[in-house]
Design a protein around this motif. Structure first.
Motif, mmCIF file in Angstrom:
data_model
loop_
_atom_site.group_PDB
_atom_site.id
_atom_site.type_symbol
_atom_site.label_atom_id
_atom_site.label_comp_id
_atom_site.label_asym_id
_atom_site.label_seq_id
_atom_site.Cartn_x
_atom_site.Cartn_y
_atom_site.Cartn_z
ATOM 1 N N TRP A 633 50.715 53.559 25.043
ATOM 2 C CA TRP A 633 51.961 54.343 25.028
ATOM 3 C C TRP A 633 52.253 54.950 26.401
ATOM 4 O O TRP A 633 53.090 55.828 26.527
ATOM 5 C CB TRP A 633 51.869 55.459 23.981
ATOM 6 N N ASN A 634 51.552 54.472 27.445
ATOM 7 C CA ASN A 634 51.704 55.030 28.788
ATOM 8 C C ASN A 634 52.648 54.136 29.592
ATOM 9 O O ASN A 634 52.269 53.065 30.062
ATOM 10 C CB ASN A 634 50.329 55.117 29.475
ATOM 11 N N LEU A 635 53.914 54.586 29.748
ATOM 12 C CA LEU A 635 54.933 53.784 30.425
ATOM 13 C C LEU A 635 54.557 53.512 31.885
ATOM 14 O O LEU A 635 54.806 52.435 32.416
ATOM 15 C CB LEU A 635 56.280 54.504 30.359
ATOM 16 N N TYR A 636 53.919 54.516 32.532
ATOM 17 C CA TYR A 636 53.551 54.364 33.943
ATOM 18 C C TYR A 636 52.478 53.294 34.109
ATOM 19 O O TYR A 636 52.522 52.488 35.030
ATOM 20 C CB TYR A 636 53.074 55.706 34.513
ATOM 21 N N GLU A 637 51.507 53.300 33.188
ATOM 22 C CA GLU A 637 50.438 52.298 33.243
ATOM 23 C C GLU A 637 51.013 50.904 32.972
ATOM 24 O O GLU A 637 50.658 49.931 33.622
ATOM 25 C CB GLU A 637 49.352 52.650 32.223
ATOM 26 N N TYR A 638 51.960 50.846 32.027
ATOM 27 C CA TYR A 638 52.614 49.566 31.704
ATOM 28 C C TYR A 638 53.329 49.023 32.944
ATOM 29 O O TYR A 638 53.213 47.854 33.298
ATOM 30 C CB TYR A 638 53.611 49.782 30.558
ATOM 31 N N LYS A 639 54.069 49.908 33.647
ATOM 32 C CA LYS A 639 54.826 49.496 34.842
ATOM 33 C C LYS A 639 53.865 49.032 35.945
ATOM 34 O O LYS A 639 54.101 48.028 36.612
ATOM 35 C CB LYS A 639 55.665 50.678 35.326
ATOM 36 N N ARG A 640 52.768 49.766 36.095
ATOM 37 C CA ARG A 640 51.790 49.425 37.138
ATOM 38 C C ARG A 640 51.195 48.037 36.884
ATOM 39 O O ARG A 640 51.102 47.209 37.789
ATOM 40 C CB ARG A 640 50.680 50.488 37.166
ATOM 41 N N GLN A 641 50.800 47.793 35.635
ATOM 42 C CA GLN A 641 50.210 46.488 35.296
ATOM 43 C C GLN A 641 51.232 45.365 35.480
ATOM 44 O O GLN A 641 50.896 44.264 35.910
ATOM 45 C CB GLN A 641 49.690 46.497 33.845
ATOM 46 N N LEU A 642 52.506 45.676 35.185
ATOM 47 C CA LEU A 642 53.576 44.691 35.339
ATOM 48 C C LEU A 642 53.714 44.296 36.816
ATOM 49 O O LEU A 642 53.781 43.113 37.150
ATOM 50 C CB LEU A 642 54.891 45.283 34.832
ATOM 51 N N LEU A 643 53.720 45.313 37.705
ATOM 52 C CA LEU A 643 53.871 45.042 39.135
ATOM 53 C C LEU A 643 52.662 44.281 39.684
ATOM 54 O O LEU A 643 52.807 43.367 40.497
ATOM 55 C CB LEU A 643 54.054 46.349 39.913
ATOM 56 N N LEU A 644 51.453 44.693 39.234
ATOM 57 C CA LEU A 644 50.247 44.031 39.732
ATOM 58 C C LEU A 644 50.123 42.612 39.182
ATOM 59 O O LEU A 644 49.325 41.818 39.668
ATOM 60 C CB LEU A 644 49.007 44.858 39.371
ATOM 61 N N GLY A 645 50.928 42.313 38.169
ATOM 62 C CA GLY A 645 50.905 40.970 37.574
ATOM 63 C C GLY A 645 51.608 39.931 38.431
ATOM 64 O O GLY A 645 51.459 38.726 38.212
ATOM 65 N N TYR A 646 52.412 40.384 39.415
ATOM 66 C CA TYR A 646 53.093 39.439 40.314
ATOM 67 C C TYR A 646 52.089 38.926 41.347
ATOM 68 O O TYR A 646 51.591 39.712 42.153
ATOM 69 C CB TYR A 646 54.265 40.122 41.014
ATOM 70 N N LYS A 647 51.782 37.649 41.322
ATOM 71 C CA LYS A 647 50.770 37.082 42.214
ATOM 72 C C LYS A 647 51.440 36.351 43.385
ATOM 73 O O LYS A 647 52.534 35.796 43.231
ATOM 74 C CB LYS A 647 49.868 36.095 41.458
ATOM 75 N N PRO A 648 50.768 36.306 44.546
ATOM 76 C CA PRO A 648 51.343 35.596 45.706
ATOM 77 C C PRO A 648 51.542 34.112 45.393
ATOM 78 O O PRO A 648 50.690 33.465 44.781
ATOM 79 C CB PRO A 648 50.278 35.775 46.800
ATOM 80 N N GLY A 649 52.694 33.593 45.800
ATOM 81 C CA GLY A 649 52.986 32.169 45.565
ATOM 82 C C GLY A 649 52.510 31.313 46.738
ATOM 83 O O GLY A 649 51.668 31.723 47.543
ATOM 84 N N GLU A 650 53.110 30.145 46.874
ATOM 85 C CA GLU A 650 52.715 29.191 47.914
ATOM 86 C C GLU A 650 53.306 29.608 49.268
ATOM 87 O O GLU A 650 54.433 30.100 49.341
ATOM 88 C CB GLU A 650 53.248 27.799 47.528
#
Length: 709
Positions: A633-650
């Motif tokens: 239920w932690n919106l900030y933690e959800y947002k953080r995990q979402l941002l960290l989920g973007y991985k570097p591409g080619e």
């Protein structure tokens, strides 16, 4: 013979070299604003000891006006420092110099580059003096304490006022003075590097100069640790500017004649002034007589007193106040003293004293208020706690039922209440700035070598009070320094500061467009209004006669006692610790990091001898409840995990790094997608942390950008 005089913002240094450039005489002393007199005295002393003919030059931040008045040669202080360093410490790469109100970093390798503080004196000797005053320590005592520290806290250093806002809660919550002292020195280091390095790395052979770095071993160690260097504090480090002036001097002067010229011409009074506070003694006498009438009724308090009493405790930022009243709201006993960084020990002494002097003491209620309200209530089992605004209003209303405006100026805070129809309709508080408060005047008094009471009395009959405006403490240092250069007397500076306190209150804190909008039935309170110069300045600025109760500094405690009297149930006894419990009372404090979330709040855990506990320093209830949140239920933690989920591409066209802070935090999904689609590999900075900030603070090419910018 060569003579160099370095007239700084707070000290004056003099060196005498013989014809082989050997140092044969030197002195370092505070001038307490008597710049001309002190300089003339030093020149006479040198003439008597060493001879009156000398090659002579003046340097220093306060020396220019003086040099101009007698047409003596002046050497700019940065240049003087460089001349001395080239002679006495060849091979130096960087000089870090901290003075009374100025800070400098001189890069000497590959050409001279200078970084100097502008209008901010945060992180200088004056800043350290202010913080030592807050800890009730001398500078040497603070340095010794800091060497015993076990941990450091994060303390602001850009401004003395913000630093006080960080330090005062630590003091009130029982943090160890040694840890606070060490934290202050670390704050100075951070301020110097963040404010002055501006992108240029500090490395190689580093030289430490100036009073703070000479006298404080802990400050030098903090610089060494932060910079990863082993700096050197050379012999005569305090005298480098004076030595540079002596080395560079070319003209021969008669020192006795120069001393005479200084006293004759002095420094012409060229500052902006304002009307005096009192025109004559008769006006002052009438003012005193009028304010003597505003008294709170007092009753006898014999040793066998057994009727119910109500106790009010106001644990403030710099003082502790206690008021004891009877059932008729008449004062039986008062106590007002500095908290010396340990309000609980002082309160124990006062309360025990009451028990001992009144064996039949019948306490019906105890109410706490002020900064240390929660701590005092938990420690001594008080019955009630009341917000200080309500305590002050309660006292003023009891004193003057038709009051429509209350202003309370304490050691570090200012509270103003507008009253309509018997209730508070508006509240004004100083949020970040304490430049109109008691500690502001106290700091200046001590810097000029006076007790605050004596200092403010000087201003009562000043003929031309300096117009200093209503500025921040740190900028005011510069204004006072300029007034000194322009020939202002201590009396006129004192009066000017008292007027500034009032203007700051009315126009900066209350933000009034005119005094008339504040009200016409005004009660002033707080310890600062015991100062007659401030009281008179307030009346003149407001254009009316105000009421200052004879217990102006005790109104918080008196109001708390009145509040308790109204809330107490008749016939009931207070839950206050009994006399035996009070004797056995002691507390232990422990600092620990909460660690239950990313804030890592530095907690101060107060444990009392009866098993009670108070946790402070927490920004949420988690340390008290001991519960960890469910991150679903932690919106900030959800947002953080979402941002960290973007991985570097080619990496087809290059690599782009984005700092994960400020607006990039919000817009990272857009920019990551945008650049990735264009064929770039997108990476971001690691999560922001104190460690990351400290590593990068020297790279900011500006002295006005604060963390996290």
């Amino acid at each position: 013979m060569r003579v160099g005089l370095d007239v700084g913002s707070t000290t004056i240094k003099c060196v005498v070299l013989d014809d082989r450039n050997n140092l044969i005489y030197h002195t370092y002393e505070r001038h307490y604003s008597h710049i001309v007199e002190k300089s003339a005295e030093l020149l006479r002393r040198v003439a008597e000891r060493c001879g009156r003919e000398a090659v002579f030059a003046i340097s220093g931040s306060a020396g220019m006006g003086m040099a101009e008045s007698v047409k003596a040669p002046f050497v700019q202080e940065v240049f003087a420092t460089r001349v001395a360093a080239n002679r006495l410490a060849p091979g130096t790469d960087v000089i870090i110099e901290l003075g009374g109100e100025d800070a400098k970093i001189l890069f000497l390798t590959n050409g001279l580059e200078v970084r100097m503080n502008g209008s901010c004196a945060g992180g200088t000797g004056a800043f350290i003096d202010q913080m030592a005053t807050l800890l009730k320590m001398g500078a040497e005592e603070m340095d010794q304490a800091a060497q015993m520290a076990e941990k450091t806290y994060t303390i602001a250093s850009r401004c003395g006022v913000f630093a006080k806002s960080d330090i005062q809660p630590l003091i009130n919550q029982g943090a160890k003075p040694a840890d606070i002292a060490k934290s202050i020195y670390q704050a100075v280091v951070n301020q110097t590097i963040a404010g002055l390095a501006q992108g240029r790395p500090i490395k190689g052979h580093v030289l430490y100069l100036g009073g703070p770095l000479t006298f404080s071993k802990c400050l030098r160690q903090s610089f060494d640790e932060t910079l990863g260097v082993t700096g050197t504090c050379p012999e005569n480090s305090l005298l480098f500017v004076a030595l540079g002036a002596a080395f560079y001097a070319e003209e021969s002067w008669d020192l006795l004649k120069t001393a005479e010229l200084l006293e004759q011409r002095g420094m012409s009074e060229t500052y902006r002034s304002q009307p005096p506070l009192f025109e004559n003694q008769a006006e002052y006498d009438a003012f005193k007589a009028r304010h003597a009438k505003a008294t709170v009724p007092q009753a006898d308090f014999p040793t066998d007193y057994a009727k119910p009493v109500h106790i009010g405790i106001d644990s403030g930022s710099t003082t502790v106040k206690v008021a004891v009243i009877d059932e008729n709201a008449e004062l039986l006993f008062t106590d007002y003293r500095p908290n010396q960084g340990d309000p609980i020990a002082l309160l124990k002494t006062v309360l025990l004293g009451l028990y001992e002097s009144h064996p039949k003491l019948n306490v019906a209620s105890v109410t706490t208020t002020g900064y240390g309200e929660d701590l005092a209530k938990a420690a001594f089992h008080a019955d009630f706690g009341v917000v200080e605004t309500v305590a002050h209003f309660t006292a003023a209303k009891h004193f003057m039922p038709d009051v429509d405006f209350i202003i309370d100026i304490g050691g570090q805070d200012m509270k103003c209440f507008k009253i309509e129809n018997g209730a508070i309709s508006d509240i004004f508080l100083n949020e970040a700035c304490s430049s109109g408060c008691g500690s502001f005047l106290q700091t200046f008094a001590q810097a000029l070598g006076y007790d605050v009471k004596d200092f403010t009395k000087l201003g009562l009959f000043a003929d031309r009070p300096v117009d200093l405006g209503s500025r921040c403490t740190v900028f005011m240092n510069s204004s006072v320094k300029q007034a000194q250069k322009d020939g202002a007397s201590v009396e006129n500076i004192s009066a000017g500061l008292s007027i500034s306190v009032v203007k700051n209150a009315i126009y900066k804190v209350i933000r009034a467009s005119s005094p008339e909008e504040l009200g016409r039935h005004v009660v002033v309170q707080g310890g600062t209004f015991y100062n007659e110069a401030v009281l008179r300045a307030f009346e003149k600025e407001m254009g009316l006669e105000v009421i200052r109760p004879n217990i102006a500094g005790l109104m918080g405690a008196y109001g708390a006692a009145l509040y308790g009297m109204k809330k107490a149930v008749k016939g009931n006894h207070s839950t206050l610790l009994t006399e035996p419990e009070m004797r056995a009372f002691h507390r232990e404090t422990e600092s620990r990091s909460c660690g239950q979330c990313g804030n890592n709040c530095q907690l101060t855990v107060n444990t009392f001898s009866d098993g009670g506990r108070l946790i402070s320093g927490n920004r949420c209830e988690r340390p008290i409840t001991g519960k960890k949140d469910d991150d679903r239920w932690n919106l900030y933690e959800y947002k953080r995990q979402l941002l960290l989920g973007y991985k570097p591409g080619e990496n087809r066209r290059g690599r782009i790094g984005l700092p994960l802070c400020l607006n990039f935090w919000e817009l990272y999904p857009f920019w990551h997608t945008f650049f990735t689609k264009l064929g770039f590999q997108v990476v971001h900075s690691p999560m922001s942390s104190r460690k990351l900030y400290l590593e990068g603070q020297g790279s900011i090419p500006s002295d006005t950008a604060c963390f996290p910018a």
